[in-house]
Design a protein around this motif. Sequence first.
Motif, PDB file in Angstrom:
ATOM      1  N   ALA A 102       0.824  -1.211   0.000  1.00  0.00           N
ATOM      2  CA  ALA A 102       0.000   0.000   0.000  1.00  0.00           C
ATOM      3  C   ALA A 102       0.855   1.257   0.000  1.00  0.00           C
ATOM      4  CB  ALA A 102      -0.934  -0.010   1.209  1.00  0.00           C
ATOM      5  N   LEU A 103       1.900   1.265   0.800  1.00  0.00           N
ATOM      6  CA  LEU A 103       2.789   2.428   0.851  1.00  0.00           C
ATOM      7  C   LEU A 103       3.614   2.546  -0.424  1.00  0.00           C
ATOM      8  CD1 LEU A 103       4.047   2.105   4.535  1.00  0.00           C
ATOM      9  CD2 LEU A 103       2.411   3.782   3.661  1.00  0.00           C
ATOM     10  N   ARG A 104       4.125   1.437  -0.885  1.00  0.00           N
ATOM     11  CA  ARG A 104       4.990   1.447  -2.071  1.00  0.00           C
ATOM     12  C   ARG A 104       4.220   1.896  -3.304  1.00  0.00           C
ATOM     13  NH1 ARG A 104       6.645  -3.248  -1.427  1.00  0.00           N
ATOM     14  NH2 ARG A 104       5.183  -4.339  -2.801  1.00  0.00           N
ATOM     15  N   GLU A 105       2.958   1.529  -3.402  1.00  0.00           N
ATOM     16  CA  GLU A 105       2.174   1.823  -4.593  1.00  0.00           C
ATOM     17  C   GLU A 105       1.468   3.187  -4.539  1.00  0.00           C
ATOM     18  OE1 GLU A 105      -0.374  -1.562  -4.740  1.00  0.00           O
ATOM     19  OE2 GLU A 105       1.275  -2.954  -5.184  1.00  0.00           O
ATOM     20  N   TRP A 106       1.556   3.870  -3.403  1.00  0.00           N
ATOM     21  CA  TRP A 106       0.912   5.186  -3.328  1.00  0.00           C
ATOM     22  C   TRP A 106       1.621   6.131  -4.304  1.00  0.00           C
ATOM     23  CZ3 TRP A 106      -3.619   6.183  -1.342  1.00  0.00           C
ATOM     24  CH2 TRP A 106      -4.031   7.521  -1.192  1.00  0.00           C
ATOM     25  N   PRO A 107       0.892   6.851  -5.141  1.00  0.00           N
ATOM     26  CA  PRO A 107       1.512   7.594  -6.244  1.00  0.00           C
ATOM     27  C   PRO A 107       2.080   8.964  -5.871  1.00  0.00           C
ATOM     28  CG  PRO A 107      -0.849   7.812  -6.358  1.00  0.00           C
ATOM     29  CD  PRO A 107      -0.568   6.859  -5.228  1.00  0.00           C
ATOM     30  N   ALA A 108       2.177   9.259  -4.610  1.00  0.00           N
ATOM     31  CA  ALA A 108       2.739  10.528  -4.135  1.00  0.00           C
ATOM     32  C   ALA A 108       3.715  10.217  -3.000  1.00  0.00           C
ATOM     33  CB  ALA A 108       1.612  11.445  -3.654  1.00  0.00           C
ATOM     34  N   PRO A 109       4.539  11.193  -2.616  1.00  0.00           N
ATOM     35  CA  PRO A 109       5.501  10.930  -1.542  1.00  0.00           C
ATOM     36  C   PRO A 109       4.845  10.443  -0.253  1.00  0.00           C
ATOM     37  CG  PRO A 109       6.045  12.974  -2.656  1.00  0.00           C
ATOM     38  CD  PRO A 109       4.709  12.531  -3.208  1.00  0.00           C
ATOM     39  N   VAL A 110       5.528   9.536   0.433  1.00  0.00           N
ATOM     40  CA  VAL A 110       5.082   9.006   1.723  1.00  0.00           C
ATOM     41  C   VAL A 110       6.160   9.308   2.756  1.00  0.00           C
ATOM     42  CG1 VAL A 110       4.503   6.953   3.065  1.00  0.00           C
ATOM     43  CG2 VAL A 110       3.724   7.159   0.678  1.00  0.00           C
ATOM     44  N   VAL A 111       5.795  10.041   3.788  1.00  0.00           N
ATOM     45  CA  VAL A 111       6.699  10.361   4.893  1.00  0.00           C
ATOM     46  C   VAL A 111       6.303   9.504   6.091  1.00  0.00           C
ATOM     47  CG1 VAL A 111       7.518  12.151   6.465  1.00  0.00           C
ATOM     48  CG2 VAL A 111       6.989  12.727   4.081  1.00  0.00           C
ATOM     49  N   LEU A 112       7.246   8.769   6.646  1.00  0.00           N
ATOM     50  CA  LEU A 112       7.005   8.045   7.890  1.00  0.00           C
ATOM     51  C   LEU A 112       7.380   8.958   9.043  1.00  0.00           C
ATOM     52  CD1 LEU A 112       8.346   4.473   7.049  1.00  0.00           C
ATOM     53  CD2 LEU A 112       6.015   5.361   6.867  1.00  0.00           C
ATOM     54  N   ALA A 113       6.392   9.303   9.870  1.00  0.00           N
ATOM     55  CA  ALA A 113       6.585  10.236  10.980  1.00  0.00           C
ATOM     56  C   ALA A 113       6.322   9.495  12.279  1.00  0.00           C
ATOM     57  CB  ALA A 113       5.644  11.431  10.848  1.00  0.00           C
ATOM     58  N   THR A 114       7.373   9.271  13.070  1.00  0.00           N
ATOM     59  CA  THR A 114       7.297   8.345  14.191  1.00  0.00           C
ATOM     60  C   THR A 114       8.060   8.852  15.404  1.00  0.00           C
ATOM     61  OG1 THR A 114       7.853   6.061  14.831  1.00  0.00           O
ATOM     62  CG2 THR A 114       9.313   7.122  13.255  1.00  0.00           C
ATOM     63  N   GLY A 115       7.763   8.257  16.544  1.00  0.00           N
ATOM     64  CA  GLY A 115       8.552   8.512  17.734  1.00  0.00           C
ATOM     65  C   GLY A 115       9.753   7.598  17.840  1.00  0.00           C
ATOM     66  N   LYS A 116       9.869   6.642  16.960  1.00  0.00           N
ATOM     67  CA  LYS A 116      10.963   5.675  17.029  1.00  0.00           C
ATOM     68  C   LYS A 116      12.281   6.319  16.603  1.00  0.00           C
ATOM     69  CE  LYS A 116       9.846   1.303  16.207  1.00  0.00           C
ATOM     70  NZ  LYS A 116       9.292   0.856  17.484  1.00  0.00           N
ATOM     71  N   ALA A 117      13.385   5.716  17.033  1.00  0.00           N
ATOM     72  CA  ALA A 117      14.708   6.159  16.621  1.00  0.00           C
ATOM     73  C   ALA A 117      14.877   5.951  15.121  1.00  0.00           C
ATOM     74  CB  ALA A 117      15.792   5.400  17.389  1.00  0.00           C
ATOM     75  N   LEU A 118      15.768   6.731  14.512  1.00  0.00           N
ATOM     76  CA  LEU A 118      15.917   6.778  13.063  1.00  0.00           C
ATOM     77  C   LEU A 118      16.100   5.422  12.381  1.00  0.00           C
ATOM     78  CD1 LEU A 118      16.192   8.622  10.553  1.00  0.00           C
ATOM     79  CD2 LEU A 118      18.649   8.730  11.040  1.00  0.00           C
ATOM     80  N   PRO A 119      16.894   4.483  12.908  1.00  0.00           N
ATOM     81  CA  PRO A 119      17.091   3.234  12.169  1.00  0.00           C
ATOM     82  C   PRO A 119      15.798   2.472  11.868  1.00  0.00           C
ATOM     83  CG  PRO A 119      18.751   3.436  13.889  1.00  0.00           C
ATOM     84  CD  PRO A 119      17.757   4.533  14.105  1.00  0.00           C
TER      85      PRO A 119
END
Length: 237
Positions: free
Chosen positions: A36-53
């Motif tokens: 679902a994320l890969r096929e979305w036709p616009a940019p996808v930003v993952l915004a999380t509280g998790k550490a960068l890795p």
Amino acid sequence: MDRADAAPDTRPPLAVDIDGTLTDRHRVVDPRVFAALREWPAPVVLATGKALPYPVALCEFAGLATLVVAENGGVVCLDTDSHDELVIDGDRAAAERVAAAYREAGHDLGWGSLDLVNRWRETEIAVSRDAPLDPLREIAADHGLRVFDTGFAYHVVSPDVDKGRGLGIVADRLGRDSEEFVAIGDSENDVATFEAAGRSFAVANADDAATQAADQVTDTAYANGFFEALSTVRSSP
């Protein structure tokens, strides 16, 4: 109608939380989200509280461009064909002082001696939700910091850092306005993202802060709520 004459896909870019939004209640990522994320036709930003890795790895395995807001806005990373930037914001040293004072008060961060939760953090400290919250908030306030309860951990963060600010940085680098984005999340640390984005969805398991801030609350919870939000966006004019 000829394919060449078809209207272009104008679906908006996304800003999506991970824990509680792309996962189940045990923080297991729903495997359906990869496509679902890969096929979305616009940019996808993952915004999380998790550490960068963690979000970088999710981008890697999902086949996404690396557009990440990590540590509740404290770290922003763009690693794409046209962008290569890492922005560090926040005060890890101040968060470490809060953690030290919290331990001196007789409390533990709750992750054991290895503490993989905090090992790669650069701007904040995360504390287990099994640990007492009130003294953590008091100590953080004494050091000029604040605490987010994400539903999975307590995060000690700088007062001027949040996901909405991080989303603004990514949007600027992409030549977009943050109001073009649709934000999807589940907790109080997503409120700033909801406020920065043009449209927002809280999944049904969201806390009160996220529910009240969102434009719409899905009927279904966790990853099912994420898919419901995508379906609503797809069907919007």
